[in-house]
Scaffold this active site. Structure first.
Site, PDB file in Angstrom:
ATOM      1  N   GLY A 140      48.911  27.379  78.682  1.00 42.44           N
ATOM      2  CA  GLY A 140      49.012  28.574  79.513  1.00 42.44           C
ATOM      3  C   GLY A 140      47.745  28.871  80.284  1.00 42.44           C
ATOM      4  O   GLY A 140      46.684  28.271  80.068  1.00 42.44           O
ATOM      5  N   HIS A 141      47.854  29.830  81.174  1.00 41.98           N
ATOM      6  CA  HIS A 141      46.767  30.225  82.069  1.00 41.98           C
ATOM      7  C   HIS A 141      45.485  30.527  81.303  1.00 41.98           C
ATOM      8  O   HIS A 141      45.488  31.090  80.208  1.00 41.98           O
ATOM      9  CB  HIS A 141      47.171  31.460  82.890  1.00 41.98           C
ATOM     10  CG  HIS A 141      47.405  32.678  82.029  1.00 41.98           C
ATOM     11  ND1 HIS A 141      46.395  33.535  81.669  1.00 41.98           N
ATOM     12  CD2 HIS A 141      48.534  33.156  81.463  1.00 41.98           C
ATOM     13  CE1 HIS A 141      46.875  34.516  80.926  1.00 41.98           C
ATOM     14  NE2 HIS A 141      48.182  34.307  80.779  1.00 41.98           N
ATOM     15  N   ASP A 142      44.370  30.120  81.856  1.00 38.64           N
ATOM     16  CA  ASP A 142      43.030  30.448  81.362  1.00 38.64           C
ATOM     17  C   ASP A 142      42.693  29.833  80.000  1.00 38.64           C
ATOM     18  O   ASP A 142      41.654  30.156  79.421  1.00 38.64           O
ATOM     19  CB  ASP A 142      42.812  31.964  81.299  1.00 38.64           C
ATOM     20  CG  ASP A 142      42.976  32.616  82.656  1.00 38.64           C
ATOM     21  OD1 ASP A 142      42.159  32.339  83.544  1.00 38.64           O
ATOM     22  OD2 ASP A 142      43.951  33.382  82.847  1.00 38.64           O
TER      23      ASP A 142
END
Length: 212
Positions: A140-142
């Site tokens: 997922g993001h980041d």
């Protein structure tokens, strides 16, 4: 085309060879020379039609006279560290990315990584060197992943997770957002990680609990 060898002639090496074939079916990118493996009983034999050329010493010598690219189809972080130290000055490490993988244009990746079919890498993520993401794993993001990390099939690395160098995620591990997985930690198959995992720990279960 780039001359490429797969370091490791085991089961995952065979899977990576299939990935390289799929890449070449889309775009002729690699001249796959064969495998490199330190198991001398495999030398000069063929594995699924590809020759086992020799061990790491063979690769080191061959690379002195040829422009050679390599990838390590090995999950064990300690083995990958040792091989990287031995070969860094001789080979060029290639990222192998299956055509079906979805990788954000805002993701950052080092070298020598293997991204298998149907993997999803979200935006503003960072992946180090010599990591492997097996089938249907999501990041997922980041999220951030250090060097020599291995994530087996169907892992879910959610937003903001930090996985430190050498950690191993077995099949179907899920990690909730913002959790930190320590250096060389081992997350057992099917575990759901709800809190930080210390360096060198082994955890299992739902919720994941330390057993070593």
């Amino acid at each position: 085309m780039k001359q490429l060898v797969i370091v490791g002639a085991g089961g995952f090496g065979r899977e990576v060879a299939d990935t390289i074939k799929r890449i070449n079916n889309t775009e002729q990118r690699y001249d796959l020379l064969g495998y490199v493996d330190d198991d001398q009983e495999l030398w000069d034999n063929k594995v699924n039609g590809l020759k086992v050329l020799g061990g790491k010493d063979w690769l080191k010598q061959f690379s002195k006279e040829h422009d050679i690219f390599a990838v390590m189809a090995i999950a064990n972080a300690a083995v990958k560290r040792s091989l990287a130290d031995y070969l860094n000055d001789f080979v060029q490490w290639e990222n192998i990315v299956d055509p079906s993988a979805l990788i954000s244009s805002y993701a950052e990746m080092g070298v020598g990584n293997i991204i298998q079919p149907f993997v999803v890498i979200g935006p503003n993520t960072k992946i180090g060197n010599h990591c492997m993401f097996n089938l249907h794993t999501n990041m997922g993001h980041d999220a951030k992943v250090g060097n020599f990390v291995s994530a087996m099939s169907m892992c879910d690395i959610t937003g903001g997770v930090l996985i430190k160098e050498g950690a191993y995620l077995a099949t179907s591990v899920a990690i909730v957002p913002q959790v930190v997985i320590g250096k060389n930690a081992f997350i057992s198959a099917g575990s759901v990680v709800l809190k930080d995992v210390e360096d060198d720990a082994q955890v299992i279960g739902y919720p994941a609990k330390r057993i070593r």
